[in-house]
Design an enzyme around this catalytic site. Sequence first.
Site, PDB file in Angstrom:
ATOM      1  CE  LYS A   1     -60.541  30.504  11.016  1.00 22.13           C
ATOM      2  NZ  LYS A   1     -61.148  30.524  12.334  1.00 22.13           N
TER       3      LYS A   1
ATOM      4  NE  ARG B   1     -62.590  31.530   6.845  1.00 26.28           N
ATOM      5  CZ  ARG B   1     -63.288  30.635   7.571  1.00 26.28           C
ATOM      6  NH1 ARG B   1     -64.579  30.788   7.748  1.00 26.28           N
ATOM      7  NH2 ARG B   1     -62.687  29.590   8.096  1.00 26.28           N
TER       8      ARG B   1
ATOM      9  CD  GLU C   1     -68.397  35.148  14.776  1.00 27.12           C
ATOM     10  OE1 GLU C   1     -68.308  34.282  13.895  1.00 27.12           O
ATOM     11  OE2 GLU C   1     -67.603  36.104  14.853  1.00 27.12           O
TER      12      GLU C   1
END
Length: 328
Positions: free
Chosen positions: A181, A84, A214
Amino acid sequence: MPPVNVRLPVLTATEVIANLEALRARQPVKYAAFYSSQLGGIVTDPALMVIPFDDHMVHRGHGIFDTAGIVQGRIYDLEAHLDRFMGSAERSKLTLAGSRDAMRNIIVSTVATSGLRDGAIRYWLSSGPGNLDLSPAASAQPGFFVIVFGGLSYPDRWYTEGLRVMTTTYPIKPPLYAITKATNYLPNVLMQMEAKEAGLDNGVFIDEAGYVGESSNMNVAFVTSDGVFRHPRFERVLPGCTSLRLLELAQSLVGRLFTGVDVCNIPVADARAAREMFLIGSSVKVAPVVEWDGQPIGDGRPGPAARALLALLDEDMRTGNRLIDVPY
Ligand SMILES: Cc1ncc(COP(=O)(O)O)c(C=O)c1O
């Protein structure tokens, strides 16, 4: 802040270090070890865990990060977190500070130096210092930083009684920013603060089409009224390493607790009718949500699926095949 009209001191390096130490004495923190490519090694004194002010990660948010857990002296699922991290770097047009092997080696070495056997590792890639512009300075060298600390912790009540959440009033991130992220967590920060100010535990993003997103630093998932373990698609939400792993592990509960496992768009009305709702993430693991916008989820109590998923994850974190030994 010094009083107005007082001439400001111009500090020597020794005074700067003394002041940084005084700052940490006033506000003690428990960060066990910090690696910085800019410092060229590891420090264990939190006063020295610093980054140049003109690094673009600081003043433009041009940086990315990720967090992995340390469980009983081993690192859990680091490869998924590195996957990620590499994806976040590419989408952010950030140059890697070294190879994936070199970054993994630095992470493992920093954990070993920390001596911590349970906690978390957070690591960042920054665009680098060199100017106060938007694009990186011509000579900018990307920075790589690793911090090892005790990890985020949540009240026991979250697991025994369950959480109360609200739909946030803040807009959800568009897809590119949701799946990357990056160090731009303003919506996430504001959402969590808003919930706390309302006396609740956390918030939930809903997208423009009315699908569930989320939470602040956690994914959200459900057990539908007909027993399906259902998770939002990973388009408007971060592809959580914990969620992705649990979606695999949960297959073992199909036929017992679940009638199926499914990743799809989840309309808010369907979500509110769920039998169970959870928050999922590396730090929270699996925590039951029992109330959303003042309405109970299911019977308003933590349910069996939350306990079963947490047990599956705990087992994987302790004895699964995704652990890296740390040479302490
Ligand atoms: C916005 C957001 N969503 C979801 C998650 C959960 O991801 P993970 O399971 O990898 O911790 C995180 C945590 O990193 C997050 O920051």
